[in-house]
Structure formats: C-alpha cells, structure tokens
Scaffold this motif. Structure first.
Motif, PDB file in Angstrom:
ATOM      1  N   THR A 279       0.824  -1.212   0.000  1.00  0.00           N
ATOM      2  CA  THR A 279       0.000   0.000   0.000  1.00  0.00           C
ATOM      3  C   THR A 279       0.853   1.255   0.000  1.00  0.00           C
ATOM      4  O   THR A 279       0.525   2.252  -0.675  1.00  0.00           O
ATOM      5  CB  THR A 279      -0.931  -0.005   1.233  1.00  0.00           C
ATOM      6  OG1 THR A 279      -1.783  -1.160   1.179  1.00  0.00           O
ATOM      7  CG2 THR A 279      -1.795   1.250   1.278  1.00  0.00           C
TER       8      THR A 279
ATOM      9  N   SER B 110     -10.606   3.024  -5.787  1.00  0.00           N
ATOM     10  CA  SER B 110     -11.047   3.158  -4.395  1.00  0.00           C
ATOM     11  C   SER B 110     -12.436   3.813  -4.332  1.00  0.00           C
ATOM     12  O   SER B 110     -13.391   3.282  -4.911  1.00  0.00           O
ATOM     13  CB  SER B 110     -10.008   3.935  -3.581  1.00  0.00           C
ATOM     14  OG  SER B 110     -10.222   3.769  -2.194  1.00  0.00           O
TER      15      SER B 110
ATOM     16  N   HIS C 213      -9.076  -6.576  -7.383  1.00  0.00           N
ATOM     17  CA  HIS C 213      -9.160  -6.501  -5.922  1.00  0.00           C
ATOM     18  C   HIS C 213      -8.089  -7.390  -5.301  1.00  0.00           C
ATOM     19  O   HIS C 213      -7.805  -8.489  -5.804  1.00  0.00           O
ATOM     20  CB  HIS C 213     -10.542  -6.971  -5.454  1.00  0.00           C
ATOM     21  CG  HIS C 213     -10.691  -7.059  -3.972  1.00  0.00           C
ATOM     22  ND1 HIS C 213     -10.817  -5.956  -3.158  1.00  0.00           N
ATOM     23  CD2 HIS C 213     -10.718  -8.145  -3.137  1.00  0.00           C
ATOM     24  CE1 HIS C 213     -10.927  -6.345  -1.900  1.00  0.00           C
ATOM     25  NE2 HIS C 213     -10.869  -7.658  -1.855  1.00  0.00           N
TER      26      HIS C 213
ATOM     27  N   ASP D  22      -6.296  -6.408   1.076  1.00  0.00           N
ATOM     28  CA  ASP D  22      -6.466  -4.955   1.113  1.00  0.00           C
ATOM     29  C   ASP D  22      -6.765  -4.505   2.546  1.00  0.00           C
ATOM     30  O   ASP D  22      -7.783  -4.899   3.129  1.00  0.00           O
ATOM     31  CB  ASP D  22      -7.626  -4.559   0.190  1.00  0.00           C
ATOM     32  CG  ASP D  22      -7.727  -3.054  -0.052  1.00  0.00           C
ATOM     33  OD1 ASP D  22      -7.534  -2.290   0.906  1.00  0.00           O
ATOM     34  OD2 ASP D  22      -8.023  -2.654  -1.186  1.00  0.00           O
TER      35      ASP D  22
ATOM     36  N   HIS E 185      -3.811  -2.000  -0.730  1.00  0.00           N
ATOM     37  CA  HIS E 185      -4.811  -1.064  -1.253  1.00  0.00           C
ATOM     38  C   HIS E 185      -4.184  -0.208  -2.344  1.00  0.00           C
ATOM     39  O   HIS E 185      -3.321   0.628  -2.087  1.00  0.00           O
ATOM     40  CB  HIS E 185      -5.353  -0.169  -0.139  1.00  0.00           C
ATOM     41  CG  HIS E 185      -6.480   0.709  -0.590  1.00  0.00           C
ATOM     42  ND1 HIS E 185      -7.721   0.203  -0.924  1.00  0.00           N
ATOM     43  CD2 HIS E 185      -6.560   2.050  -0.788  1.00  0.00           C
ATOM     44  CE1 HIS E 185      -8.513   1.188  -1.297  1.00  0.00           C
ATOM     45  NE2 HIS E 185      -7.826   2.329  -1.234  1.00  0.00           N
TER      46      HIS E 185
ATOM     47  N   SER F 182      -9.686  -1.692  -6.428  1.00  0.00           N
ATOM     48  CA  SER F 182      -9.608  -1.562  -4.959  1.00  0.00           C
ATOM     49  C   SER F 182     -10.764  -0.747  -4.391  1.00  0.00           C
ATOM     50  O   SER F 182     -10.568   0.174  -3.598  1.00  0.00           O
ATOM     51  CB  SER F 182      -8.270  -0.914  -4.552  1.00  0.00           C
ATOM     52  OG  SER F 182      -7.185  -1.697  -4.969  1.00  0.00           O
TER      53      SER F 182
END
Length: 346
Positions: A23, A144, A268, A272, A300, A171
């Motif tokens: 991330t 996101s 995905h 995450d 993520h 994500s």
C-alpha cells in the motif's frame, strides 16, 4: 467469453508481499511527469469540477478516451493516477481525470462536498464527453472511492444509460460500513488518521466561515477520531443522509453487483487493509457482465511488482492489456455497444 472470476497474474516481489508495504510503496517511487490542461466543467447546480486533460492529446476526435475517477482525497498527483493516465496517453488514448468537488486547485462553491455514492457529476461528465466526442470509444476507470462510485453509476444506468464501452474498478470499498470498521482497527488506523487529517483540513475553514449547514464547530470536528464518526457528523448531514449507517447502506455499490450490464473489470486484493478479508463472499454474485480478478496480495491500490529489473506498477500493465483489448475491436465496438443497448431496450 472470459471466466467471471479468476486469480489475477500479479506476483509481488520476494519480501514485499506485506499488504502495508504494498500500500505504501507507490508513495516512495518516482511518478511519471505529465503535462496537463485544466478545465473547469460547470455543473447543473451551479458548482463545478476540474478536469485534467493529459498533453499532448490525440489530434483525431475519434481517438479512444479513458476517464479516471480518483479515490478519497486523491487527485491528479496520486501515484496511481499518474501511472494510469500516463499509460493510456502513451497508447494514444485521450486521457482525462475528474477531480471530485473540492479536490482540485479551488474549493467548490456550494455547501457540500463529494461522497462514495455521488454519481451525478460523473454522469454529467460522461454525457459531456459523448457530446464532444460522439465517435470515440470511451472507457471509465475508478479507483477506491472512485471505483465504488463508478460501479454504482454503471448499475444505476443499466446497459443503455452511458456512452461507455466498459468500466474498470480498482480496490473499491464496495461495502462502506465494513470498510469503515476495518480502517478503525490495528495498523489500518494509520490510513484512517491520514484520511481524517486531509478531510478535516479541507472542511475546517469552511466551518469557520459558516459556509456549511452543520451543527458542528471546530472543536467538535477535531475530536472526531474515526471515518465513521466523520461520515456521521459531516458527510451524511451535508448530503441528505440520516446518518453514517444510512449513507453506507445507500452509497455502497456492492449490493448492485448483480445488476451490472456494462462490461466491467474489477481488480481486488484479498489482503487490502481498507477492507475485510474475503470481501466478495459478503456480496451478491456479480452479473455475467462482470469479470472479477482477485490477487492474494497487493494491498490497497498497491500491486507493485518486480519487472525489467525494477519495481513497477502492475496496475499500469493490467490497464494497458485491458485498453489494448478494447482498441483492437476497432469500429466493431460500436456494433457491440448497439447490440447491448438494443437488448437492454427490449
């Protein structure tokens, strides 16, 4: 037809598979330098959003278009935005990022902001792109928060409501309540505090100036220590929801997975840290139009791989492959779209 769900071909470098490492890595690496033209797109309610058009732009009005929607408090400067926009531009696509209200260089005008389920501005933009470039193939990508918003928009409009050939979702927190709870636990609170700081920094001056119809002062804002608390005190009342629970229920796109009619790729990572494990086991079965690729690792919006003797964003490589698939259709994409639209109307 591709399988509806498969494991993605992403492999993290040895020793760099930790979800938090994945991330945070993109923030530590150089980002492509991109020239851009910034346009203020006026909205029907008197507000505006900023569009970032990557230069140089294609000369042909029929060049394919990638429109990108960023995440919570993201922007043109986010690492993933630079990589994805640069990838599309190098491939000859007209690439544009829409800043959600207040996320560009200027604060928005109205006493409101943006949220995960706010699809109206994106719908207005897609209609404007259709008007300006009627002969161009168009693909939208959302990351996101922008991914949840885009998936909700696609579900709302069905097969005939958008001039889009396809959508790419990366994500996305498709269960907003579960994501808010996950971000309030363990190391994920680091991300929650970072997001809260950015949100508060933006809304605090507007509270002081009395621009927002909220029963909240600066001291109360500062005491908020969770995203759920912020959404309950700011996001929900500012946008007509009864509270955070009502907002999460109505804005989450995961419940609409079975309604998707537009060809949609969802990427995905199972690890995450913004979401609970096995997220898609909590959600309805996706429709046949959805192709879901899940990685074991990636964090993520991380997905950093070792390629050509350096760390590289797998997301950019995966996007390139997806865009190549659309571009290879040539003029036949219009007949495919027309068939989809006629089937939806029947």
């Amino acid at each position: 037809m591709r399988e509806r769900q498969q494991e993605a071909d992403f492999t993290p470098p040895r020793g760099l598979s930790n979800p938090h490492v994945q991330t945070l890595l993109p923030r530590c690496l150089p980002r492509p330098r991109l020239a851009r033209d910034v346009e203020s797109l006026e909205l029907p309610d008197g507000d505006f959003v900023e569009l970032n058009w990557i230069r140089p732009s294609p000369t042909s009005s029929t060049a394919p278009i990638l429109v990108l929607f960023h995440g919570l408090e993201g922007s043109f400067h986010s690492p993933y935005a630079r990589w994805l926009l640069a990838t599309a531009s190098r491939m000859g696509w007209r690439a544009v990022l829409m800043h959600f209200r207040g996320c560009g260089s200027q604060p928005n005008r109205l006493p409101r902001a943006y949220h995960s389920g706010d699809t109206a501005d994106a719908y207005w933009l897609t209609a404007e792109l259709s008007r300006r470039y009627p002969g161009a193939l168009k693909v939208a990508a959302g990351v996101s928060l922008g991914g949840n918003m885009l998936l909700k928009l696609v579900a709302e409009q069905g097969g005939s409501g958008l001039d889009l050939a396809g959508a790419i979702i990366v994500s996305a927190p498709l269960d907003l309540a579960a994501s808010a709870d996950t971000l309030h636990q363990g190391f994920s609170r680091v991300y929650e505090r970072h997001l809260l700081k950015a949100l508060k920094r933006k809304v605090a001056p507007r509270l002081v100036r009395g621009e927002l119809p909220l029963s909240l002062n600066g001291e109360a804002l500062e005491r908020i220590d969770s995203l759920r608390g912020y959404d309950d005190a700011v996001t929900a009342p500012l946008h007509g929801f009864k509270g955070a629970d009502d907002y999460y229920r109505r804005a989450s796109a995961g419940r609409l997975l079975g309604d998707i009619e537009l060809p949609t790729l969802i990427l995905h990572a199972d690890d995450d840290p913004f979401m609970p494990a096995a997220l898609f086991q909590r959600l309805p079965q996706p429709s046949a139009a959805v192709h879901l690729e899940i990685t074991h690792h990636g964090g993520h919006v991380g997905f950093m791989e070792w390629r050509n003797k350096r760390l590289s964003p797998w997301l950019a490589r995966r996007l390139a492959r997806e865009l190549e698939g659309w571009a290879s259709l040539g003029d036949s994409w219009r007949s495919i779209t027309d068939h989809r639209l006629s089937r939806s109307d029947s």
